[in-house]
Design a protein around this motif. Structure first.
Motif, PDB file in Angstrom:
ATOM      1  N   GLN A  27       0.813  -1.207   0.000  1.00 50.81           N
ATOM      2  CA  GLN A  27       0.000   0.000   0.000  1.00 50.81           C
ATOM      3  C   GLN A  27       0.852   1.265   0.000  1.00 50.81           C
ATOM      4  O   GLN A  27       0.376   2.341  -0.354  1.00 50.81           O
ATOM      5  CB  GLN A  27      -0.941  -0.006   1.201  1.00 50.81           C
ATOM      6  N   LEU A  28       2.121   1.118   0.402  1.00 48.97           N
ATOM      7  CA  LEU A  28       3.020   2.272   0.352  1.00 48.97           C
ATOM      8  C   LEU A  28       3.170   2.806  -1.071  1.00 48.97           C
ATOM      9  O   LEU A  28       3.433   3.995  -1.274  1.00 48.97           O
ATOM     10  CB  LEU A  28       4.395   1.908   0.907  1.00 48.97           C
ATOM     11  N   TYR A  29       3.015   1.904  -2.069  1.00 50.62           N
ATOM     12  CA  TYR A  29       3.053   2.364  -3.456  1.00 50.62           C
ATOM     13  C   TYR A  29       2.023   3.472  -3.664  1.00 50.62           C
ATOM     14  O   TYR A  29       2.314   4.557  -4.165  1.00 50.62           O
ATOM     15  CB  TYR A  29       2.743   1.206  -4.414  1.00 50.62           C
ATOM     16  N   ASN A  30       0.773   3.160  -3.280  1.00 51.58           N
ATOM     17  CA  ASN A  30      -0.317   4.101  -3.508  1.00 51.58           C
ATOM     18  C   ASN A  30      -0.221   5.308  -2.574  1.00 51.58           C
ATOM     19  O   ASN A  30      -0.499   6.443  -2.979  1.00 51.58           O
ATOM     20  CB  ASN A  30      -1.664   3.389  -3.309  1.00 51.58           C
ATOM     21  N   ILE A  31       0.162   5.050  -1.323  1.00 55.25           N
ATOM     22  CA  ILE A  31       0.282   6.150  -0.379  1.00 55.25           C
ATOM     23  C   ILE A  31       1.395   7.109  -0.815  1.00 55.25           C
ATOM     24  O   ILE A  31       1.248   8.330  -0.752  1.00 55.25           O
ATOM     25  CB  ILE A  31       0.532   5.609   1.040  1.00 55.25           C
TER      26      ILE A  31
ATOM     27  N   ALA B 148      -7.436  11.183  -0.736  1.00 57.75           N
ATOM     28  CA  ALA B 148      -6.355  11.165   0.246  1.00 57.75           C
ATOM     29  C   ALA B 148      -6.592  10.107   1.308  1.00 57.75           C
ATOM     30  O   ALA B 148      -5.667   9.422   1.744  1.00 57.75           O
ATOM     31  CB  ALA B 148      -6.225  12.539   0.898  1.00 57.75           C
ATOM     32  N   VAL B 149      -7.851   9.935   1.701  1.00 57.54           N
ATOM     33  CA  VAL B 149      -8.146   9.070   2.840  1.00 57.54           C
ATOM     34  C   VAL B 149      -8.395   7.614   2.446  1.00 57.54           C
ATOM     35  O   VAL B 149      -8.210   6.703   3.260  1.00 57.54           O
ATOM     36  CB  VAL B 149      -9.360   9.633   3.624  1.00 57.54           C
ATOM     37  N   ILE B 150      -8.805   7.371   1.210  1.00 52.80           N
ATOM     38  CA  ILE B 150      -9.144   5.993   0.828  1.00 52.80           C
ATOM     39  C   ILE B 150      -7.908   5.098   0.847  1.00 52.80           C
ATOM     40  O   ILE B 150      -8.003   3.883   1.061  1.00 52.80           O
ATOM     41  CB  ILE B 150      -9.826   5.954  -0.576  1.00 52.80           C
ATOM     42  N   LYS B 151      -6.720   5.681   0.661  1.00 53.13           N
ATOM     43  CA  LYS B 151      -5.501   4.888   0.738  1.00 53.13           C
ATOM     44  C   LYS B 151      -5.283   4.384   2.164  1.00 53.13           C
ATOM     45  O   LYS B 151      -4.809   3.268   2.379  1.00 53.13           O
ATOM     46  CB  LYS B 151      -4.293   5.711   0.271  1.00 53.13           C
TER      47      LYS B 151
ATOM     48  N   GLU C 180     -11.872  18.211   6.013  1.00 53.90           N
ATOM     49  CA  GLU C 180     -13.035  17.838   6.830  1.00 53.90           C
ATOM     50  C   GLU C 180     -13.707  16.584   6.286  1.00 53.90           C
ATOM     51  O   GLU C 180     -14.141  15.711   7.051  1.00 53.90           O
ATOM     52  CB  GLU C 180     -14.032  18.998   6.858  1.00 53.90           C
ATOM     53  N   VAL C 181     -13.789  16.467   4.962  1.00 59.77           N
ATOM     54  CA  VAL C 181     -14.358  15.268   4.337  1.00 59.77           C
ATOM     55  C   VAL C 181     -13.565  14.028   4.744  1.00 59.77           C
ATOM     56  O   VAL C 181     -14.123  13.005   5.144  1.00 59.77           O
ATOM     57  CB  VAL C 181     -14.364  15.409   2.793  1.00 59.77           C
ATOM     58  N   ALA C 182     -12.237  14.133   4.648  1.00 63.25           N
ATOM     59  CA  ALA C 182     -11.381  13.000   4.998  1.00 63.25           C
ATOM     60  C   ALA C 182     -11.521  12.626   6.470  1.00 63.25           C
ATOM     61  O   ALA C 182     -11.616  11.443   6.828  1.00 63.25           O
ATOM     62  CB  ALA C 182      -9.926  13.345   4.670  1.00 63.25           C
TER      63      ALA C 182
END
Length: 455
Positions: free
Chosen positions: A29-33, A280-283, A359-361
């Motif tokens: 997941q670090l790839y995507n992050i 930003a947050v889905i990762k 705020e969404v995240a």
């Protein structure tokens, strides 16, 4: 290195086998992050860059669904043969899977490169993000064979009880990817293309190294005395057996990914700030869920090996140990995301990014994080069900979760006027109901004392 999962205390076997699997996903997941981190901080108009990558990311998950299905189709069957000490059947299954996986991947590459822009338009990608989203998606598609081969090799390692080798490869390549992202974007000023090419190169290296070691391991495996010393390079009967596992797994993951794409279309309707906050947050969310899915895969390998070895009595203790391990791993994530998510998300976003995106995240994490225990229980139960090859039951509880999440994601924002928070509420509701069904199926499946469940 191979490890027999049919011997030793179940709790110790599960912990030593599954912990490296979970750690591998953290690095994967670090790839995507890393992509989002570098894009958000070093590309001009970082909010738009993150939103563009986020749109492409949902489509790449469909590719990963096929890679995951090929992984599981091979892994579960090879685990069973390894548990039976049928080495030549295990080898024939691997060769058959390699050929089938390569063909599947090439077809997907052609479709992806041809239809990528059409799909991006269908999910209502804003015109100002379309070019960057397509660029990132195309480069990812060029490297798809690396993704497929790596996932298949990981499944083979897991089938032989080796979870450490893929962890080592991923740890090295993921760390390298962070540095390459920075070099391509900051030094060479390549923008989103730099982020995508960095991922392409690092995934390619880890894929090639994994493939070479898999071939070496296969060559070293010797048949037992009662086996015929011949291995078919392609076996249609074994392919049919693997497809029984692979097709439902592909459909499950594909429909989940398609569901996420539909949800992405709802998110896109709320504007660029909501898109950026979600991207930003889905990762962070997928860091947990993908990790739990990998633990589920490990439970499937453990279950399949013990079924192949005729040691059914070890399966329930393995399930309990898997639940304990998930609790140890996810409780810290739940606490950190709930209380400190707002600060973590800001790492991905440039200073001055709209407060609405942040705020969404933060709202997403505060709604989702307390309920990770639900999806953890569901996925560990799913692992046992899949190890038993009861794929109809496996798909039923998965689709229940999917239909609820997608349906409620459309219903809550527009009918009940809950805004974007209504989308996030669909996750825990879907998890809770599908978890209950998965546990019922697990109890039903483990009552079956038949030792020839694959025959």
């Amino acid at each position: 290195m191979t490890k027999d999962l049919t011997c030793g205390k179940p709790s110790k076997v599960i912990f030593t086998f599954c912990l490296p699997l979970f750690a591998s996903v953290i690095f994967q997941q670090l790839y995507n992050i890393a992509d989002s981190l570098v894009a958000g901080n070093f590309i001009e108009n970082g909010e738009s860059a993150i939103a563009a990558i986020g749109n492409s990311y949902e489509i790449t998950l469909v590719y990963l669904a096929f890679a995951f299905g090929c992984n599981m189709g091979c892994s579960v069957i090879v685990s069973r043969f390894f548990g039976q000490k049928a080495i030549n059947k295990a080898k024939a299954s691997i060769y058959t899977a390699l050929i089938t996986t390569t063909i599947t991947c090439l077809i997907l590459m052609v479709l992806g490169l041809t239809l990528g822009e059409t799909i991006l338009r269908l999910i209502k990608t804003p015109e100002n993000l379309l070019a960057d989203s397509k660029l990132y998606l195309d480069i990812y598609t060029y490297g798809l064979l690396f993704v497929f081969i790596y996932n298949l090799c990981t499944g083979i390692f897991s089938a032989f009880g080796d979870s450490k080798t893929p962890f080592i490869f991923l740890a090295i390549s993921s760390i390298a990817n962070v540095f390459m992202d920075i070099v391509f974007v900051v030094v060479f000023q390549m923008g989103i293309a730099g982020v995508a090419w960095a991922t392409f190169i690092c995934q390619g290296i880890s894929s090639i190294l994994s493939f070479v070691i898999v071939l070496y391991r296969i060559k070293k495996l010797k048949p037992f005395e009662n086996e015929i010393d011949t291995v078919k390079p392609f076996d249609f009967r074994l392919l049919k057996t693997m497809l029984i596992i692979a097709i439902p797994s592909i459909l499950q993951q594909s429909f989940v990914s398609i569901g996420n794409i539909l949800i992405q279309s709802v998110i896109n309707s709320f504007g660029e700030s909501t898109m950026a906050g979600y991207s930003a947050v889905i990762k962070l969310q997928n860091l947990v869920v993908t990790g739990l899915t990998t633990l589920s895969n490990g439970i499937s390998n453990y279950t399949a090996q013990n079924l192949g070895g005729g040691k059914i009595e070890r399966i329930r203790p393995g399930f309990i140990s898997g639940l304990k391990l998930t609790l140890i791993l996810i409780i810290p994530f739940s606490i950190i995301y709930f209380f400190f998510g707002k600060y973590i998300v800001q790492i991905f976003l440039k200073e001055g990014t709209s407060s609405e995106a942040i705020e969404v995240a933060n709202n997403f994490l505060r709604i989702i994080a307390p309920f990770y225990i639900l999806v953890a229980t569901k996925l560990i139960a799913d692992g046992v069900i899949r190890g038993y090859a009861k794929m109809g039951l496996f798909m039923t509880d998965t689709f229940l979760d999917l239909f609820l999440r997608v349906g409620l994601a459309f219903l809550f924002p527009y009918v009940f006027h809950l805004g974007s928070n209504g989308i996030w509420l669909s996750w825990p509701i879907g998890w809770g109901l599908s978890m209950g069904l998965a546990v019922i199926f697990y109890i039903f499946v483990t009552k079956d004392k038949n030792k020839n469940l694959y025959e």
